[in-house]
Write a protein that holds these residues in place. Sequence first.
Motif, PDB file in Angstrom:
ATOM      1  N   MET A   1      -9.546   2.336  -1.935  1.00 25.98           N
ATOM      2  CA  MET A   1      -8.706   1.366  -1.236  1.00 25.98           C
ATOM      3  C   MET A   1      -8.389   0.136  -2.081  1.00 25.98           C
ATOM      4  O   MET A   1      -7.501  -0.636  -1.733  1.00 25.98           O
ATOM      5  CB  MET A   1      -9.362   0.950   0.082  1.00 25.98           C
ATOM      6  CG  MET A   1      -9.523   2.122   1.049  1.00 25.98           C
ATOM      7  SD  MET A   1      -7.972   2.980   1.331  1.00 25.98           S
ATOM      8  CE  MET A   1      -7.770   2.694   3.060  1.00 25.98           C
ATOM      9  N   SER A   2      -9.078  -0.025  -3.213  1.00 21.61           N
ATOM     10  CA  SER A   2      -8.753  -1.140  -4.110  1.00 21.61           C
ATOM     11  C   SER A   2      -7.638  -0.758  -5.085  1.00 21.61           C
ATOM     12  O   SER A   2      -7.117  -1.610  -5.789  1.00 21.61           O
ATOM     13  CB  SER A   2      -9.997  -1.588  -4.876  1.00 21.61           C
ATOM     14  OG  SER A   2     -10.414  -0.571  -5.772  1.00 21.61           O
ATOM     15  N   ASP A   3      -7.270   0.520  -5.117  1.00 21.29           N
ATOM     16  CA  ASP A   3      -6.211   1.007  -6.000  1.00 21.29           C
ATOM     17  C   ASP A   3      -4.910   1.068  -5.199  1.00 21.29           C
ATOM     18  O   ASP A   3      -4.794   1.877  -4.268  1.00 21.29           O
ATOM     19  CB  ASP A   3      -6.571   2.391  -6.532  1.00 21.29           C
ATOM     20  CG  ASP A   3      -5.497   2.985  -7.433  1.00 21.29           C
ATOM     21  OD1 ASP A   3      -4.405   2.396  -7.572  1.00 21.29           O
ATOM     22  OD2 ASP A   3      -5.763   4.059  -7.996  1.00 21.29           O
ATOM     23  N   PRO A   4      -3.926   0.233  -5.519  1.00 27.81           N
ATOM     24  CA  PRO A   4      -2.676   0.236  -4.756  1.00 27.81           C
ATOM     25  C   PRO A   4      -2.005   1.603  -4.683  1.00 27.81           C
ATOM     26  O   PRO A   4      -1.335   1.911  -3.709  1.00 27.81           O
ATOM     27  CB  PRO A   4      -1.785  -0.768  -5.502  1.00 27.81           C
ATOM     28  CG  PRO A   4      -2.754  -1.680  -6.180  1.00 27.81           C
ATOM     29  CD  PRO A   4      -3.933  -0.806  -6.551  1.00 27.81           C
ATOM     30  N   ARG A   5      -2.203   2.452  -5.703  1.00 30.94           N
ATOM     31  CA  ARG A   5      -1.579   3.777  -5.701  1.00 30.94           C
ATOM     32  C   ARG A   5      -2.287   4.756  -4.766  1.00 30.94           C
ATOM     33  O   ARG A   5      -1.744   5.815  -4.462  1.00 30.94           O
ATOM     34  CB  ARG A   5      -1.483   4.327  -7.116  1.00 30.94           C
ATOM     35  CG  ARG A   5      -0.552   3.471  -7.988  1.00 30.94           C
ATOM     36  CD  ARG A   5      -0.393   3.995  -9.386  1.00 30.94           C
ATOM     37  NE  ARG A   5       0.143   5.330  -9.473  1.00 30.94           N
ATOM     38  CZ  ARG A   5       1.433   5.661  -9.337  1.00 30.94           C
ATOM     39  NH1 ARG A   5       2.329   4.730  -9.088  1.00 30.94           N
ATOM     40  NH2 ARG A   5       1.823   6.909  -9.451  1.00 30.94           N
ATOM     41  N   GLN A   6      -3.494   4.404  -4.314  1.00 37.59           N
ATOM     42  CA  GLN A   6      -4.215   5.262  -3.378  1.00 37.59           C
ATOM     43  C   GLN A   6      -4.352   4.636  -1.990  1.00 37.59           C
ATOM     44  O   GLN A   6      -4.630   5.342  -1.020  1.00 37.59           O
ATOM     45  CB  GLN A   6      -5.625   5.559  -3.910  1.00 37.59           C
ATOM     46  CG  GLN A   6      -5.660   6.440  -5.125  1.00 37.59           C
ATOM     47  CD  GLN A   6      -7.076   6.804  -5.514  1.00 37.59           C
ATOM     48  OE1 GLN A   6      -7.977   6.872  -4.687  1.00 37.59           O
ATOM     49  NE2 GLN A   6      -7.275   7.046  -6.795  1.00 37.59           N
TER      50      GLN A   6
ATOM     51  N   HIS B   1       1.798  -1.664  -0.815  1.00 43.21           N
ATOM     52  CA  HIS B   1       0.745  -2.612  -1.194  1.00 43.21           C
ATOM     53  C   HIS B   1       1.381  -3.881  -1.762  1.00 43.21           C
ATOM     54  O   HIS B   1       0.971  -5.002  -1.422  1.00 43.21           O
ATOM     55  CB  HIS B   1      -0.197  -1.952  -2.205  1.00 43.21           C
ATOM     56  CG  HIS B   1      -1.498  -2.637  -2.357  1.00 43.21           C
ATOM     57  ND1 HIS B   1      -1.697  -3.658  -3.260  1.00 43.21           N
ATOM     58  CD2 HIS B   1      -2.675  -2.458  -1.725  1.00 43.21           C
ATOM     59  CE1 HIS B   1      -2.940  -4.071  -3.176  1.00 43.21           C
ATOM     60  NE2 HIS B   1      -3.568  -3.368  -2.251  1.00 43.21           N
ATOM     61  N   ALA B   2       2.383  -3.722  -2.603  1.00 42.01           N
ATOM     62  CA  ALA B   2       3.069  -4.878  -3.203  1.00 42.01           C
ATOM     63  C   ALA B   2       3.790  -5.719  -2.150  1.00 42.01           C
ATOM     64  O   ALA B   2       3.929  -6.930  -2.309  1.00 42.01           O
ATOM     65  CB  ALA B   2       4.061  -4.396  -4.270  1.00 42.01           C
ATOM     66  N   PHE B   3       4.222  -5.080  -1.063  1.00 51.22           N
ATOM     67  CA  PHE B   3       4.869  -5.811   0.029  1.00 51.22           C
ATOM     68  C   PHE B   3       3.858  -6.519   0.929  1.00 51.22           C
ATOM     69  O   PHE B   3       4.241  -7.208   1.864  1.00 51.22           O
ATOM     70  CB  PHE B   3       5.711  -4.868   0.886  1.00 51.22           C
ATOM     71  CG  PHE B   3       6.995  -4.414   0.235  1.00 51.22           C
ATOM     72  CD1 PHE B   3       7.706  -5.227  -0.633  1.00 51.22           C
ATOM     73  CD2 PHE B   3       7.508  -3.158   0.502  1.00 51.22           C
ATOM     74  CE1 PHE B   3       8.887  -4.811  -1.215  1.00 51.22           C
ATOM     75  CE2 PHE B   3       8.692  -2.726  -0.073  1.00 51.22           C
ATOM     76  CZ  PHE B   3       9.381  -3.556  -0.934  1.00 51.22           C
ATOM     77  N   GLY B   4       2.577  -6.332   0.646  1.00 48.16           N
ATOM     78  CA  GLY B   4       1.556  -7.045   1.405  1.00 48.16           C
ATOM     79  C   GLY B   4       0.889  -6.243   2.510  1.00 48.16           C
ATOM     80  O   GLY B   4       0.023  -6.757   3.211  1.00 48.16           O
ATOM     81  N   PHE B   5       1.289  -4.991   2.673  1.00 46.75           N
ATOM     82  CA  PHE B   5       0.644  -4.177   3.699  1.00 46.75           C
ATOM     83  C   PHE B   5      -0.784  -3.853   3.280  1.00 46.75           C
ATOM     84  O   PHE B   5      -1.062  -3.637   2.100  1.00 46.75           O
ATOM     85  CB  PHE B   5       1.414  -2.864   3.908  1.00 46.75           C
ATOM     86  CG  PHE B   5       2.742  -3.041   4.556  1.00 46.75           C
ATOM     87  CD1 PHE B   5       2.887  -2.905   5.928  1.00 46.75           C
ATOM     88  CD2 PHE B   5       3.865  -3.335   3.795  1.00 46.75           C
ATOM     89  CE1 PHE B   5       4.122  -3.056   6.521  1.00 46.75           C
ATOM     90  CE2 PHE B   5       5.108  -3.490   4.382  1.00 46.75           C
ATOM     91  CZ  PHE B   5       5.234  -3.359   5.754  1.00 46.75           C
ATOM     92  N   ARG B   6      -1.707  -3.814   4.247  1.00 45.47           N
ATOM     93  CA  ARG B   6      -3.097  -3.423   3.995  1.00 45.47           C
ATOM     94  C   ARG B   6      -3.596  -2.596   5.174  1.00 45.47           C
ATOM     95  O   ARG B   6      -3.228  -2.853   6.326  1.00 45.47           O
ATOM     96  CB  ARG B   6      -4.020  -4.645   3.815  1.00 45.47           C
ATOM     97  CG  ARG B   6      -3.688  -5.542   2.635  1.00 45.47           C
ATOM     98  CD  ARG B   6      -3.822  -4.826   1.290  1.00 45.47           C
ATOM     99  NE  ARG B   6      -3.568  -5.694   0.169  1.00 45.47           N
ATOM    100  CZ  ARG B   6      -2.376  -5.912  -0.382  1.00 45.47           C
ATOM    101  NH1 ARG B   6      -1.306  -5.347   0.120  1.00 45.47           N
ATOM    102  NH2 ARG B   6      -2.255  -6.711  -1.425  1.00 45.47           N
TER     103      ARG B   6
END
Length: 170
Positions: A20-25, A59-64
């Motif tokens: 979950m710390s990897d934006p690509r995953q 992830h870059a758009f701020g979604f979590r």
Amino acid sequence: MDIRELTGLSAPLQQTAADMSDPRQHFAWALQFFPSPNPQMGNVPIHPTARPGMSEMLHAFGFRHDPELQTKWLIPGDHPEAGYLNVPKPVDRAEYEEYMAAHADPEADAEKWRDTAEKLLGKLDPKTLTRIRNMTPEERSAAAAVQREQLPAAFDRLAELRKQIDGEQQ
């Protein structure tokens, strides 16, 4: 990237295995399909090679992902032989936990995959399936050893072809 990833035949990234710390995953595990506007048509699969980039973009758009707010979990669809076209089913927590308890035995899952592979091979090349079934364990082991030696060259060739395809598409 190996052939299983290129073709979408590898097992999809599971939520429990995602970093979950990897934006690509971070979201790739969830981005397996688009919900269909028509429930009778079924959901639309997303190719596995597109998922990491989509995850990174969200992830870059701020979604979590917030596990406390999660109300749906994914379990595999009914057709594992279909690779990424086997759209998973979103289910509630109780059904997910029931599924996970029933599939906790890796040997049982391996047997299921062997059965699935045999069914697929039986449809694609029944003569080869018959030949494999008639092999002794020693013959199977020897044939597997030969194939293991050939795989790196085959994957290298597929990677070359993929580069050609990618170059032609640009």
